[in-house]
Design a protein around this motif. Structure first.
Motif, PDB file in Angstrom:
ATOM      1  N   ILE A  62      16.470  44.782 -27.261  1.00  0.00           N
ATOM      2  CA  ILE A  62      16.675  43.347 -27.169  1.00  0.00           C
ATOM      3  C   ILE A  62      15.302  42.726 -27.413  1.00  0.00           C
ATOM      4  O   ILE A  62      14.308  43.148 -26.792  1.00  0.00           O
ATOM      5  CB  ILE A  62      17.202  42.926 -25.775  1.00  0.00           C
ATOM      6  CG1 ILE A  62      18.426  43.763 -25.366  1.00  0.00           C
ATOM      7  CG2 ILE A  62      17.485  41.429 -25.738  1.00  0.00           C
ATOM      8  CD1 ILE A  62      19.600  43.700 -26.296  1.00  0.00           C
ATOM      9  N   VAL A  63      15.222  41.737 -28.287  1.00  0.00           N
ATOM     10  CA  VAL A  63      13.948  41.176 -28.706  1.00  0.00           C
ATOM     11  C   VAL A  63      13.955  39.662 -28.495  1.00  0.00           C
ATOM     12  O   VAL A  63      14.944  38.992 -28.787  1.00  0.00           O
ATOM     13  CB  VAL A  63      13.703  41.483 -30.210  1.00  0.00           C
ATOM     14  CG1 VAL A  63      12.388  40.888 -30.683  1.00  0.00           C
ATOM     15  CG2 VAL A  63      13.734  42.971 -30.463  1.00  0.00           C
ATOM     16  N   TRP A  64      12.820  39.144 -27.989  1.00  0.00           N
ATOM     17  CA  TRP A  64      12.626  37.700 -27.863  1.00  0.00           C
ATOM     18  C   TRP A  64      11.587  37.201 -28.857  1.00  0.00           C
ATOM     19  O   TRP A  64      11.783  36.175 -29.480  1.00  0.00           O
ATOM     20  CB  TRP A  64      12.222  37.336 -26.439  1.00  0.00           C
ATOM     21  CG  TRP A  64      13.359  37.423 -25.486  1.00  0.00           C
ATOM     22  CD1 TRP A  64      14.224  36.405 -25.160  1.00  0.00           C
ATOM     23  CD2 TRP A  64      13.797  38.567 -24.765  1.00  0.00           C
ATOM     24  NE1 TRP A  64      15.170  36.869 -24.276  1.00  0.00           N
ATOM     25  CE2 TRP A  64      14.925  38.195 -24.009  1.00  0.00           C
ATOM     26  CE3 TRP A  64      13.348  39.886 -24.679  1.00  0.00           C
ATOM     27  CZ2 TRP A  64      15.610  39.072 -23.177  1.00  0.00           C
ATOM     28  CZ3 TRP A  64      14.024  40.772 -23.853  1.00  0.00           C
ATOM     29  CH2 TRP A  64      15.145  40.369 -23.112  1.00  0.00           C
ATOM     30  N   ASN A  65      10.498  37.895 -28.962  1.00  0.00           N
ATOM     31  CA  ASN A  65       9.461  37.566 -29.940  1.00  0.00           C
ATOM     32  C   ASN A  65       8.651  38.839 -30.199  1.00  0.00           C
ATOM     33  O   ASN A  65       9.030  39.922 -29.743  1.00  0.00           O
ATOM     34  CB  ASN A  65       8.588  36.384 -29.475  1.00  0.00           C
ATOM     35  CG  ASN A  65       7.842  36.658 -28.179  1.00  0.00           C
ATOM     36  OD1 ASN A  65       7.555  37.803 -27.833  1.00  0.00           O
ATOM     37  ND2 ASN A  65       7.507  35.601 -27.462  1.00  0.00           N
ATOM     38  N   GLU A  66       7.510  38.700 -30.891  1.00  0.00           N
ATOM     39  CA  GLU A  66       6.733  39.899 -31.231  1.00  0.00           C
ATOM     40  C   GLU A  66       6.082  40.557 -30.019  1.00  0.00           C
ATOM     41  O   GLU A  66       5.663  41.701 -30.079  1.00  0.00           O
ATOM     42  CB  GLU A  66       5.671  39.589 -32.300  1.00  0.00           C
ATOM     43  CG  GLU A  66       4.658  38.537 -31.919  1.00  0.00           C
ATOM     44  CD  GLU A  66       5.143  37.096 -32.134  1.00  0.00           C
ATOM     45  OE1 GLU A  66       4.445  36.192 -31.661  1.00  0.00           O
ATOM     46  OE2 GLU A  66       6.204  36.876 -32.733  1.00  0.00           O
ATOM     47  N   ASP A  67       6.033  39.835 -28.882  1.00  0.00           N
ATOM     48  CA  ASP A  67       5.407  40.378 -27.676  1.00  0.00           C
ATOM     49  C   ASP A  67       6.396  40.862 -26.621  1.00  0.00           C
ATOM     50  O   ASP A  67       6.028  41.632 -25.739  1.00  0.00           O
ATOM     51  CB  ASP A  67       4.507  39.314 -27.023  1.00  0.00           C
ATOM     52  CG  ASP A  67       3.364  38.891 -27.925  1.00  0.00           C
ATOM     53  OD1 ASP A  67       2.789  39.770 -28.600  1.00  0.00           O
ATOM     54  OD2 ASP A  67       3.060  37.685 -27.958  1.00  0.00           O
ATOM     55  N   ILE A  68       7.630  40.387 -26.687  1.00  0.00           N
ATOM     56  CA  ILE A  68       8.583  40.673 -25.602  1.00  0.00           C
ATOM     57  C   ILE A  68       9.824  41.347 -26.159  1.00  0.00           C
ATOM     58  O   ILE A  68      10.544  40.768 -26.987  1.00  0.00           O
ATOM     59  CB  ILE A  68       8.981  39.389 -24.854  1.00  0.00           C
ATOM     60  CG1 ILE A  68       7.742  38.632 -24.369  1.00  0.00           C
ATOM     61  CG2 ILE A  68       9.890  39.729 -23.670  1.00  0.00           C
ATOM     62  CD1 ILE A  68       8.055  37.251 -23.812  1.00  0.00           C
ATOM     63  N   ASP A  69      10.052  42.560 -25.701  1.00  0.00           N
ATOM     64  CA  ASP A  69      11.279  43.270 -26.051  1.00  0.00           C
ATOM     65  C   ASP A  69      11.646  44.216 -24.915  1.00  0.00           C
ATOM     66  O   ASP A  69      10.867  44.450 -24.006  1.00  0.00           O
ATOM     67  CB  ASP A  69      11.146  44.017 -27.374  1.00  0.00           C
ATOM     68  CG  ASP A  69      10.031  45.066 -27.363  1.00  0.00           C
ATOM     69  OD1 ASP A  69       9.670  45.566 -26.288  1.00  0.00           O
ATOM     70  OD2 ASP A  69       9.525  45.396 -28.445  1.00  0.00           O
ATOM     71  N   LEU A  70      12.856  44.702 -24.973  1.00  0.00           N
ATOM     72  CA  LEU A  70      13.385  45.575 -23.926  1.00  0.00           C
ATOM     73  C   LEU A  70      14.285  46.607 -24.585  1.00  0.00           C
ATOM     74  O   LEU A  70      15.148  46.259 -25.395  1.00  0.00           O
ATOM     75  CB  LEU A  70      14.184  44.735 -22.917  1.00  0.00           C
ATOM     76  CG  LEU A  70      14.779  45.447 -21.715  1.00  0.00           C
ATOM     77  CD1 LEU A  70      13.673  45.990 -20.805  1.00  0.00           C
ATOM     78  CD2 LEU A  70      15.670  44.488 -20.937  1.00  0.00           C
ATOM     79  N   ALA A  71      14.093  47.863 -24.248  1.00  0.00           N
ATOM     80  CA  ALA A  71      14.900  48.927 -24.834  1.00  0.00           C
ATOM     81  C   ALA A  71      16.357  48.818 -24.379  1.00  0.00           C
ATOM     82  O   ALA A  71      16.631  48.589 -23.198  1.00  0.00           O
ATOM     83  CB  ALA A  71      14.341  50.289 -24.433  1.00  0.00           C
ATOM     84  N   SER A  72      17.271  48.981 -25.317  1.00  0.00           N
ATOM     85  CA  SER A  72      18.698  48.981 -24.983  1.00  0.00           C
ATOM     86  C   SER A  72      19.026  50.076 -23.979  1.00  0.00           C
ATOM     87  O   SER A  72      19.890  49.904 -23.126  1.00  0.00           O
ATOM     88  CB  SER A  72      19.544  49.173 -26.245  1.00  0.00           C
ATOM     89  OG  SER A  72      19.358  48.115 -27.127  1.00  0.00           O
ATOM     90  N   GLU A  73      18.311  51.189 -24.071  1.00  0.00           N
ATOM     91  CA  GLU A  73      18.520  52.300 -23.143  1.00  0.00           C
ATOM     92  C   GLU A  73      18.287  51.854 -21.698  1.00  0.00           C
ATOM     93  O   GLU A  73      19.033  52.228 -20.793  1.00  0.00           O
ATOM     94  CB  GLU A  73      17.603  53.456 -23.502  1.00  0.00           C
ATOM     95  CG  GLU A  73      17.753  54.653 -22.597  1.00  0.00           C
ATOM     96  CD  GLU A  73      16.860  55.814 -23.004  1.00  0.00           C
ATOM     97  OE1 GLU A  73      17.104  56.924 -22.513  1.00  0.00           O
ATOM     98  OE2 GLU A  73      15.926  55.625 -23.804  1.00  0.00           O
ATOM     99  N   GLU A  74      17.255  51.040 -21.478  1.00  0.00           N
ATOM    100  CA  GLU A  74      16.956  50.528 -20.136  1.00  0.00           C
ATOM    101  C   GLU A  74      18.131  49.704 -19.607  1.00  0.00           C
ATOM    102  O   GLU A  74      18.548  49.862 -18.467  1.00  0.00           O
ATOM    103  CB  GLU A  74      15.678  49.681 -20.168  1.00  0.00           C
ATOM    104  CG  GLU A  74      15.424  48.854 -18.925  1.00  0.00           C
ATOM    105  CD  GLU A  74      15.154  49.653 -17.656  1.00  0.00           C
ATOM    106  OE1 GLU A  74      15.250  49.061 -16.561  1.00  0.00           O
ATOM    107  OE2 GLU A  74      14.859  50.862 -17.735  1.00  0.00           O
ATOM    108  N   VAL A  75      18.658  48.825 -20.436  1.00  0.00           N
ATOM    109  CA  VAL A  75      19.790  47.992 -20.025  1.00  0.00           C
ATOM    110  C   VAL A  75      21.017  48.857 -19.773  1.00  0.00           C
ATOM    111  O   VAL A  75      21.721  48.686 -18.776  1.00  0.00           O
ATOM    112  CB  VAL A  75      20.096  46.909 -21.079  1.00  0.00           C
ATOM    113  CG1 VAL A  75      21.315  46.086 -20.678  1.00  0.00           C
ATOM    114  CG2 VAL A  75      18.882  46.014 -21.296  1.00  0.00           C
ATOM    115  N   TYR A  76      21.253  49.817 -20.648  1.00  0.00           N
ATOM    116  CA  TYR A  76      22.437  50.671 -20.519  1.00  0.00           C
ATOM    117  C   TYR A  76      22.376  51.524 -19.250  1.00  0.00           C
ATOM    118  O   TYR A  76      23.355  51.635 -18.515  1.00  0.00           O
ATOM    119  CB  TYR A  76      22.600  51.559 -21.754  1.00  0.00           C
ATOM    120  CG  TYR A  76      23.908  52.296 -21.777  1.00  0.00           C
ATOM    121  CD1 TYR A  76      25.076  51.644 -22.136  1.00  0.00           C
ATOM    122  CD2 TYR A  76      23.978  53.639 -21.417  1.00  0.00           C
ATOM    123  CE1 TYR A  76      26.285  52.312 -22.138  1.00  0.00           C
ATOM    124  CE2 TYR A  76      25.180  54.304 -21.429  1.00  0.00           C
ATOM    125  CZ  TYR A  76      26.336  53.638 -21.786  1.00  0.00           C
ATOM    126  OH  TYR A  76      27.545  54.296 -21.789  1.00  0.00           O
TER     127      TYR A  76
END
Length: 155
Positions: A62-76
């Motif tokens: 999941i991406v918000w901008n070039e500095d902030i993202d989150l792995a789908s694995e973490e959410v899952y």
């Protein structure tokens, strides 16, 4: 444990996101605890930025901008089930996933489908990556481009 790719992200109340995964599974994930561990996530308190969340190409984050993202694995793995999710998107996501499979089996690129349908290639890419939910007419055109037709089920 194998995790599934994200198909669509929903910014919810507070700092909670909902995510639709391939196969139709929905999870909710609270980003608030991340702000204490990684201060960069504090920027998501700005609603405009928070609501700009999108699924990155391939469904791995999941991406918000070039500095902030989150792995789908973490959410899952650490998200909680989301029983009151908008399930109409589940059917659309399944149709899109089926289209992607058929497009690949037909050995067609997004650009080739674009040329056949007149649908912009970047729109096809966003749809395939969960960033855009197509209308039924668009889905029908896409399936036709790869040689398939959707038909109603007889009752």
């Amino acid at each position: 444990m194998e995790f599934k790719k994200a198909r669509k992200v929903y910014p919810l109340d507070g700092m909670v996101i909902g995510v639709l995964f391939e196969g139709g599974e929905f999870k909710k994930y609270d980003l608030e605890p991340l702000t204490r561990k990684w201060p960069v996530f504090n920027a998501l308190r700005y609603r405009d930025l928070f609501e700009s969340a999108r699924v990155e190409a391939g469904g791995h984050g999941i991406v918000w901008n070039e500095d902030i993202d989150l792995a789908s694995e973490e959410v899952y793995l650490n998200g909680v089930p989301w029983p009151d999710a908008p399930h109409e998107d589940e059917e659309v996501a399944e149709l899109v996933a089926r289209f992607v499979d058929l497009r690949k089996k037909a050995k067609m690129t997004q650009a080739q489908v674009s040329a056949k349908t007149g649908i912009n290639q970047s729109s096809i890419a966003r749809m395939e990556n969960g960033g855009r939910a197509p209308q039924l007419a668009t889905i029908l055109r896409l399936f036709a481009a790869v040689g398939y037709q959707l038909k109603p089920v007889a009752k």
